[in-house]
Design a protein around this motif. Structure first.
Motif, PDB file in Angstrom:
ATOM      1  N   PRO A 300       0.754  -1.068  -0.132  1.00  7.72           N
ATOM      2  CA  PRO A 300      -0.282   0.291   0.060  1.00  7.72           C
ATOM      3  C   PRO A 300       0.660   1.482   0.000  1.00  7.72           C
ATOM      4  CG  PRO A 300      -0.941  -1.427   2.355  1.00  7.72           C
ATOM      5  CD  PRO A 300       0.408  -2.422   0.936  1.00  7.72           C
TER       6      PRO A 300
ATOM      7  N   ASN B 329       0.774  -9.035   9.437  1.00  5.91           N
ATOM      8  CA  ASN B 329      -0.233  -8.132   8.763  1.00  5.91           C
ATOM      9  C   ASN B 329       0.796  -6.285   8.402  1.00  5.91           C
ATOM     10  OD1 ASN B 329      -3.288  -9.711   8.775  1.00  5.91           O
ATOM     11  ND2 ASN B 329      -2.730  -9.094  11.180  1.00  5.91           N
ATOM     12  N   GLU B 331       1.481  -5.656   5.722  1.00  4.68           N
ATOM     13  CA  GLU B 331       1.186  -4.612   4.535  1.00  4.68           C
ATOM     14  C   GLU B 331      -0.964  -3.544   5.329  1.00  4.68           C
ATOM     15  OE1 GLU B 331       0.540  -6.677   1.397  1.00  4.68           O
ATOM     16  OE2 GLU B 331       2.760  -7.817   1.527  1.00  4.68           O
ATOM     17  N   GLN B 332      -1.104  -4.475   6.094  1.00  4.97           N
ATOM     18  CA  GLN B 332      -2.694  -3.910   6.703  1.00  4.97           C
ATOM     19  C   GLN B 332      -2.118  -2.568   7.755  1.00  4.97           C
ATOM     20  OE1 GLN B 332      -5.614  -6.234   8.521  1.00  4.97           O
ATOM     21  NE2 GLN B 332      -6.898  -4.367   9.153  1.00  4.97           N
ATOM     22  N   SER B 335      -1.222   0.594   5.366  1.00  4.48           N
ATOM     23  CA  SER B 335      -2.428   1.893   4.346  1.00  4.48           C
ATOM     24  C   SER B 335      -2.281   2.233   5.780  1.00  4.48           C
ATOM     25  CB  SER B 335      -3.288   0.734   3.770  1.00  4.48           C
ATOM     26  OG  SER B 335      -4.088   0.187   5.218  1.00  4.48           O
ATOM     27  N   TRP B 336      -2.506   2.753   6.634  1.00  5.00           N
ATOM     28  CA  TRP B 336      -2.730   4.038   7.204  1.00  5.00           C
ATOM     29  C   TRP B 336      -2.023   5.518   7.300  1.00  5.00           C
ATOM     30  CZ3 TRP B 336      -3.862  -0.413  11.289  1.00  5.00           C
ATOM     31  CH2 TRP B 336      -4.658  -1.138  11.283  1.00  5.00           C
ATOM     32  N   LYS B 374      -5.168   0.691  17.243  1.00  7.60           N
ATOM     33  CA  LYS B 374      -5.514   0.148  16.090  1.00  7.60           C
ATOM     34  C   LYS B 374      -4.336  -0.904  15.789  1.00  7.60           C
ATOM     35  CE  LYS B 374      -7.945   1.046  11.747  1.00  7.60           C
ATOM     36  NZ  LYS B 374      -8.188   2.515  10.847  1.00  7.60           N
ATOM     37  N   THR B 378      -3.412  -4.986  15.663  1.00 11.09           N
ATOM     38  CA  THR B 378      -3.661  -5.651  14.186  1.00 11.09           C
ATOM     39  C   THR B 378      -2.417  -6.321  13.678  1.00 11.09           C
ATOM     40  OG1 THR B 378      -4.857  -3.688  13.221  1.00 11.09           O
ATOM     41  CG2 THR B 378      -3.706  -5.199  11.868  1.00 11.09           C
TER      42      THR B 378
END
Lengths: 393, 393
Positions: A300, B329, B331-332, B335-336, B374, B378
């Motif tokens: 991302p 996670n 990669e997740q 994205s933030w 978060k 995560t």
């Protein structure tokens, strides 16, 4: 794919300052890197996991290097594309792709691309050799002044010249070239676009190149550009379109002119991190180098917005100095808030050689601009000279 | 002294993550570095100019290493001080100085130092061995609960234990130790002070350690601390005083308690870049690592103010996982916006091993805090496990 602290390997063709700043990000994420560069003194030699000395324009050297990595990228366009194509066919991921690079590396092909894709660009004519261009000029078949650009192997201002009269053509090499209409621009601006393989795409804010009023040299890269918001929006939209049309993956720096009547004209592009994005290391949420890495690994993308206003000043070797580099008054600029020098690590300075840059960040852009001028007028890139003993002359 | 792209050499004892993040700054300034560490897998192994494998607690190893450099520093306190003293006598610059380190390395001596210098600290008693402390507890001559600390070789939570009853003492080593009054604190806070050899001195803002409500573990380092401005001022003044009294050069992290009645009590100090300052890489004008480097080279110090609010979350190995690390996670969280992971580069995870950290920056501290939670919920640091083939059991 697991990139982090794993066996994954990223290959980088070219080991200069752009690669060096990219390595800072691969270290942060603990991603393994192999670097290929012809010089033993390459700034990337340390901080990569493995350094290979070799010619990045040589087919076999690039091919053999590329076979050892999972993803291959480059920090300079002048690489052997045939080798990249063969590697890609054999399953190595190459970003930006060789196909994209083919459309950019040769400036004649790049210009055709803009025309074919209805991207606004300056009028031009292509010549297979300088002799053909000279003939046209002699016969007054081309309007003076114009911009001469060789189509291949130009770099960092080399291979570009403003032609005001026939004599200006004399010293040029007899190679394929283009003659481009000279745009009387209000501003020279740039937009960096990043796009990953999944198609996620973002633009950085528009930056402005401020020129020295007399020397006609870029003195400051200023983010955000001090231009009308609507014009900035138009520039970002055009840059986005250029990236998509090139099917570009990675970072694409789109250099543009803002004309007197606020039209946007694409000048040229660079498919990699770019001098106009150096400010992002200190000023942006995500630096251009981190976003290039994210893009080519199909991660991302990071936020391209700025934390603060940013201005970049290049540190180039002063005229009249060659040899072991000394950064005069560097300590002085370190005492100013928001000032960060980056020293690329080249031992020897030469006139105009890019030796480093300084970023100035501030909440207020005008304050940053005042400080940037102070920096520019304070630091000097010179060489150490052995002191002469007057009694031994 | 010309440090930049010159023959100057900085030596670093210890090659872990603190050294690695320091190397990022030496690369930026092109300052040559030599690193000594016992492990072939040290995170610093690449990005320094020369890596030496060896024991940083061994006199000869440290001495021979130090003789090759101009300035010597350390990224961990547990180094051979005798060797540092000899090197200093022989003209090598050592920062922080061995004298300062002597006052800090042994926690008994550190406590005496606070008492002698009227720096507010918790009441304590020193014991030459655990047996002497046990006797006092058995005879009810000491109030329970209290905090046991071994005076030497404690690190990262090792060597510290809350003693609530006699049984808690059973498993402890029979070494010199202190028993310290337990402070019922409102907040655990820290201030990083940087000071160069010329005496220029600055403090970073007060940070706050937010604890997990049940597990009693630090979950977030938050900058700025959400405390009263007057209390913060008091904490910075005390931290400044501690640095000056220690005649400290470099970075000093001062960990403190804010008591229920808003008194500030010094807990302990670390004479180096510190976990509580990692947020500064993204959030501050000058990161703690850059300022440590500036301080030990006697360069002007950088601005310690923040560009944005910053929160740091440690990435520690999860319980139940040992082996090749996987960042689940990751990669997740990429994205933030405003989220930056730092992966230290340790191949193997173990329960509670510090493997990396994540910085969250935002204009609004409350938003940063929500995002930090978060992130915490995560990402997981686990190990790769070979998939079992159910037909082969």
């Amino acid at each position: 794919m697991n990139y982090f602290s794993s066996d994954f390997k990223l290959g980088i063709l070219g080991g200069g300052q752009l690669g060096k700043m990219l390595l800072s990000e691969t270290r942060k994420f603990d991603i393994q890197t192999y670097v290929l560069d012809p010089s033993d003194d390459a700034p990337c030699k340390i901080a990569c996991n493995k350094f290979f000395k070799g010619d990045i324009t040589d087919f076999d050297t690039v091919y053999n290097f590329g076979k050892q990595v999972n993803v291959l990228t480059f920090e300079i366009e002048l690489v052997n594309i045939d080798a990249l194509e063969k590697l890609e066919r054999e399953g190595i991921k190459v970003f930006p792709s060789p196909k994209t690079l083919r459309g950019i590396q040769n400036k004649g092909i790049q210009k055709e691309f803009y025309i074919n894709n209805k991207i606004p660009t300056a009028e031009y004519e292509k010549f297979s050799a300088l002799t053909a261009l000279k003939e046209k000029v002699e016969n007054n078949q081309i309007q003076l002044p114009f911009v001469w650009k060789c189509t291949e192997f130009g770099y960092d201002g080399n291979g570009v010249k403003i032609i005001r009269n026939y004599a200006d053509l004399e010293s040029l090499p007899n190679v394929e070239c283009i003659a481009e209409e000279m745009i009387p621009f209000k501003n020279e601006i740039a937009v960096i676009v990043c796009r990953n393989a999944s198609g996620e795409i973002r633009t950085y804010p528009v930056v402005e190149m401020e020129f020295h009023p007399e020397a006609n040299q870029v003195e400051y890269v200023i983010c955000p550009a001090r231009i009308d918001e609507k014009v900035a929006e138009k520039a970002r939209a055009i840059a986005l379109n250029v990236s998509i049309k090139f099917d570009h993956v990675g970072l694409l720096a789109v250099e543009m002119f803002q004309t007197q009547d606020d039209q946007i004209i694409v000048n040229e592009v660079a498919p990699r991190p770019h001098n106009s994005g150096h400010y992002s290391i200190e000023a942006s949420y995500t630096s251009q180098f981190e976003n290039h890495l994210r893009a080519i690994l199909n991660l991302p993308l990071g936020d391209t917005q700025s934390k603060l206003a940013g201005i970049m000043v290049n540190l180039s070797g002063e005229e009249g100095f060659t040899g072991n580099v000394v950064y005069e008054n560097l300590e002085q600029i370190l005492s100013w808030s928001g000032v960060t020098p980056h020293i690329y690590g080249k031992k020897e300075t030469r006139p105009f050689r890019k030796m480093g840059h300084v970023t100035i960040v501030h909440k207020d852009l005008n304050e940053a601009r005042i400080l940037a001028e102070k920096v520019k007028n304070t630091i000097r890139v010179i060489s150490s000279k052995p002191k002469l003993n007057p009694f031994k002359l």
